[in-house]
Motif scaffolding. Sequence first.
Motif, PDB file in Angstrom:
ATOM      1  N   HIS A   9      70.268 -89.834  10.335  1.00 55.73           N
ATOM      2  CA  HIS A   9      70.450 -90.671  11.522  1.00 55.73           C
ATOM      3  C   HIS A   9      71.874 -91.232  11.567  1.00 55.73           C
ATOM      4  CE1 HIS A   9      69.250 -93.135  14.884  1.00 55.73           C
ATOM      5  NE2 HIS A   9      69.723 -94.206  14.276  1.00 55.73           N
ATOM      6  N   ARG A  10      72.362 -91.673  10.414  1.00 57.40           N
ATOM      7  CA  ARG A  10      73.732 -92.198  10.362  1.00 57.40           C
ATOM      8  C   ARG A  10      74.764 -91.113  10.643  1.00 57.40           C
ATOM      9  NH1 ARG A  10      73.469 -96.414   5.342  1.00 57.40           N
ATOM     10  NH2 ARG A  10      72.294 -98.002   6.462  1.00 57.40           N
ATOM     11  N   ALA A  11      74.471 -89.878  10.253  1.00 59.34           N
ATOM     12  CA  ALA A  11      75.394 -88.778  10.542  1.00 59.34           C
ATOM     13  C   ALA A  11      75.527 -88.578  12.047  1.00 59.34           C
ATOM     14  CB  ALA A  11      74.927 -87.499   9.859  1.00 59.34           C
ATOM     15  N   ILE A  12      74.425 -88.750  12.769  1.00 57.19           N
ATOM     16  CA  ILE A  12      74.482 -88.653  14.231  1.00 57.19           C
ATOM     17  C   ILE A  12      75.334 -89.777  14.793  1.00 57.19           C
ATOM     18  CG2 ILE A  12      73.106 -88.818  16.341  1.00 57.19           C
ATOM     19  CD1 ILE A  12      70.804 -87.492  14.701  1.00 57.19           C
ATOM     20  N   LEU A  13      75.104 -90.998  14.315  1.00 55.44           N
ATOM     21  CA  LEU A  13      75.906 -92.128  14.783  1.00 55.44           C
ATOM     22  C   LEU A  13      77.374 -91.956  14.417  1.00 55.44           C
ATOM     23  CD1 LEU A  13      73.524 -95.085  13.904  1.00 55.44           C
ATOM     24  CD2 LEU A  13      73.972 -94.113  16.155  1.00 55.44           C
ATOM     25  N   LYS A  14      77.627 -91.421  13.219  1.00 55.40           N
ATOM     26  CA  LYS A  14      79.006 -91.190  12.780  1.00 55.40           C
ATOM     27  C   LYS A  14      79.713 -90.242  13.736  1.00 55.40           C
ATOM     28  CE  LYS A  14      80.281 -88.072   9.739  1.00 55.40           C
ATOM     29  NZ  LYS A  14      81.407 -87.295  10.128  1.00 55.40           N
ATOM     30  N   SER A  15      79.022 -89.208  14.182  1.00 54.22           N
ATOM     31  CA  SER A  15      79.656 -88.254  15.088  1.00 54.22           C
ATOM     32  C   SER A  15      79.967 -88.900  16.438  1.00 54.22           C
ATOM     33  CB  SER A  15      78.774 -87.024  15.279  1.00 54.22           C
ATOM     34  OG  SER A  15      77.607 -87.342  15.990  1.00 54.22           O
ATOM     35  N   ILE A  16      79.126 -89.821  16.871  1.00 53.62           N
ATOM     36  CA  ILE A  16      79.390 -90.532  18.123  1.00 53.62           C
ATOM     37  C   ILE A  16      80.579 -91.471  17.965  1.00 53.62           C
ATOM     38  CG2 ILE A  16      78.449 -92.205  19.765  1.00 53.62           C
ATOM     39  CD1 ILE A  16      75.662 -90.956  19.133  1.00 53.62           C
TER      40      ILE A  16
ATOM     41  N   LEU B   4      89.023 -91.931  12.418  1.00 48.68           N
ATOM     42  CA  LEU B   4      88.919 -92.674  11.166  1.00 48.68           C
ATOM     43  C   LEU B   4      88.386 -91.761  10.072  1.00 48.68           C
ATOM     44  CD1 LEU B   4      87.213 -95.901  12.554  1.00 48.68           C
ATOM     45  CD2 LEU B   4      89.591 -95.690  11.826  1.00 48.68           C
ATOM     46  N   PRO B   5      88.630 -92.100   8.805  1.00 48.67           N
ATOM     47  CA  PRO B   5      88.054 -91.321   7.698  1.00 48.67           C
ATOM     48  C   PRO B   5      86.519 -91.417   7.707  1.00 48.67           C
ATOM     49  CG  PRO B   5      89.762 -92.819   6.908  1.00 48.67           C
ATOM     50  CD  PRO B   5      89.522 -93.156   8.335  1.00 48.67           C
ATOM     51  N   ASP B   6      85.879 -90.399   7.140  1.00 45.85           N
ATOM     52  CA  ASP B   6      84.416 -90.344   7.136  1.00 45.85           C
ATOM     53  C   ASP B   6      83.768 -91.567   6.503  1.00 45.85           C
ATOM     54  OD1 ASP B   6      84.169 -88.026   8.541  1.00 45.85           O
ATOM     55  OD2 ASP B   6      83.754 -86.756   6.801  1.00 45.85           O
ATOM     56  N   ASP B   7      84.324 -92.073   5.396  1.00 46.44           N
ATOM     57  CA  ASP B   7      83.697 -93.230   4.759  1.00 46.44           C
ATOM     58  C   ASP B   7      83.722 -94.457   5.667  1.00 46.44           C
ATOM     59  OD1 ASP B   7      86.455 -93.343   4.437  1.00 46.44           O
ATOM     60  OD2 ASP B   7      86.348 -94.380   2.515  1.00 46.44           O
ATOM     61  N   CYS B   8      84.764 -94.607   6.447  1.00 47.95           N
ATOM     62  CA  CYS B   8      84.825 -95.714   7.417  1.00 47.95           C
ATOM     63  C   CYS B   8      83.806 -95.501   8.532  1.00 47.95           C
ATOM     64  CB  CYS B   8      86.216 -95.841   8.017  1.00 47.95           C
ATOM     65  SG  CYS B   8      87.471 -96.360   6.859  1.00 47.95           S
ATOM     66  N   LEU B   9      83.680 -94.263   8.983  1.00 48.82           N
ATOM     67  CA  LEU B   9      82.724 -93.964  10.038  1.00 48.82           C
ATOM     68  C   LEU B   9      81.289 -94.217   9.581  1.00 48.82           C
ATOM     69  CD1 LEU B   9      84.329 -90.706  11.452  1.00 48.82           C
ATOM     70  CD2 LEU B   9      84.300 -92.956  12.543  1.00 48.82           C
ATOM     71  N   PHE B  10      80.968 -93.851   8.331  1.00 52.83           N
ATOM     72  CA  PHE B  10      79.630 -94.106   7.814  1.00 52.83           C
ATOM     73  C   PHE B  10      79.378 -95.600   7.662  1.00 52.83           C
ATOM     74  CE2 PHE B  10      79.162 -89.623   6.439  1.00 52.83           C
ATOM     75  CZ  PHE B  10      77.896 -89.408   6.958  1.00 52.83           C
ATOM     76  N   ALA B  11      80.397 -96.369   7.280  1.00 58.04           N
ATOM     77  CA  ALA B  11      80.252 -97.824   7.174  1.00 58.04           C
ATOM     78  C   ALA B  11      79.961 -98.431   8.543  1.00 58.04           C
ATOM     79  CB  ALA B  11      81.495 -98.442   6.560  1.00 58.04           C
ATOM     80  N   ILE B  12      80.644 -97.949   9.554  1.00 56.68           N
ATOM     81  CA  ILE B  12      80.398 -98.430  10.916  1.00 56.68           C
ATOM     82  C   ILE B  12      78.988 -98.052  11.359  1.00 56.68           C
ATOM     83  CG2 ILE B  12      81.080 -98.179  13.339  1.00 56.68           C
ATOM     84  CD1 ILE B  12      83.985 -97.780  12.265  1.00 56.68           C
ATOM     85  N   ALA B  13      78.582 -96.822  11.071  1.00 56.86           N
ATOM     86  CA  ALA B  13      77.236 -96.377  11.432  1.00 56.86           C
ATOM     87  C   ALA B  13      76.174 -97.217  10.710  1.00 56.86           C
ATOM     88  CB  ALA B  13      77.058 -94.898  11.108  1.00 56.86           C
ATOM     89  N   ALA B  14      76.418 -97.566   9.454  1.00 61.07           N
ATOM     90  CA  ALA B  14      75.484 -98.398   8.702  1.00 61.07           C
ATOM     91  C   ALA B  14      75.402 -99.801   9.290  1.00 61.07           C
ATOM     92  CB  ALA B  14      75.903 -98.477   7.237  1.00 61.07           C
ATOM     93  N   PHE B  15      76.510-100.307   9.796  1.00 60.39           N
ATOM     94  CA  PHE B  15      76.521-101.622  10.424  1.00 60.39           C
ATOM     95  C   PHE B  15      75.788-101.586  11.759  1.00 60.39           C
ATOM     96  CE2 PHE B  15      78.454-104.794  13.235  1.00 60.39           C
ATOM     97  CZ  PHE B  15      78.220-105.940  12.494  1.00 60.39           C
ATOM     98  N   ILE B  16      75.994-100.519  12.521  1.00 57.65           N
ATOM     99  CA  ILE B  16      75.349-100.390  13.834  1.00 57.65           C
ATOM    100  C   ILE B  16      73.835-100.299  13.688  1.00 57.65           C
ATOM    101  CG2 ILE B  16      75.042 -98.861  15.813  1.00 57.65           C
ATOM    102  CD1 ILE B  16      77.993 -98.093  15.504  1.00 57.65           C
ATOM    103  N   CYS B  17      73.388 -99.524  12.713  1.00 55.79           N
ATOM    104  CA  CYS B  17      71.949 -99.297  12.556  1.00 55.79           C
ATOM    105  C   CYS B  17      71.573 -99.329  11.076  1.00 55.79           C
ATOM    106  CB  CYS B  17      71.574 -97.961  13.182  1.00 55.79           C
ATOM    107  SG  CYS B  17      69.807 -97.702  13.235  1.00 55.79           S
ATOM    108  N   PRO B  18      71.216-100.497  10.559  1.00 50.45           N
ATOM    109  CA  PRO B  18      70.809-100.576   9.149  1.00 50.45           C
ATOM    110  C   PRO B  18      69.471 -99.877   8.930  1.00 50.45           C
ATOM    111  CG  PRO B  18      70.489-102.690  10.242  1.00 50.45           C
ATOM    112  CD  PRO B  18      71.162-101.783  11.223  1.00 50.45           C
ATOM    113  N   PRO B  19      69.166 -99.477   7.691  1.00 52.62           N
ATOM    114  CA  PRO B  19      67.891 -98.815   7.427  1.00 52.62           C
ATOM    115  C   PRO B  19      66.720 -99.708   7.852  1.00 52.62           C
ATOM    116  CG  PRO B  19      69.283 -98.726   5.496  1.00 52.62           C
ATOM    117  CD  PRO B  19      69.963 -99.622   6.484  1.00 52.62           C
ATOM    118  N   GLY B  20      65.802 -99.162   8.578  1.00 60.03           N
ATOM    119  CA  GLY B  20      64.655 -99.927   9.033  1.00 60.03           C
ATOM    120  C   GLY B  20      64.850-100.593  10.375  1.00 60.03           C
ATOM    121  N   GLY B  21      66.041-100.506  10.923  1.00 60.08           N
ATOM    122  CA  GLY B  21      66.306-101.099  12.229  1.00 60.08           C
ATOM    123  C   GLY B  21      66.800-102.537  12.137  1.00 60.08           C
ATOM    124  N   TRP B  22      66.739-103.214  13.258  1.00 58.12           N
ATOM    125  CA  TRP B  22      67.273-104.580  13.314  1.00 58.12           C
ATOM    126  C   TRP B  22      66.221-105.582  12.998  1.00 58.12           C
ATOM    127  CZ3 TRP B  22      68.784-100.698  16.560  1.00 58.12           C
ATOM    128  CH2 TRP B  22      70.120-100.390  16.550  1.00 58.12           C
TER     129      TRP B  22
END
Length: 68
Positions: A36-43, A50-68
């Motif tokens: 799911h985060r890979a999809i958000l990272k691509s968006i 940005l580098p991939d690790d930054c993109l994954f951090a942003i994706a993790a912030f946008i949608c944490p595991p389990g939702g909001w």
Amino acid sequence: MTSLNHVPRISRREAAFAMLDSVKAAGGWDEYVLRHRAILKSIVSKCAPLPDDCLFAIAAFICPPGGW
């Protein structure tokens, strides 16, 4: 962990069982979250180069595991 094999699949529970089927198909909760985060990272990558690790951090912030 309780097994859900004994719970009948009736129409009002379709969305819940679809989610469980998606998690099983991904190989477990952790893999489901990563996919799911890979999809958000691509968006997010479309917005800024940005580098991939930054993109994954942003994706993790946008949608944490389990939702909001």
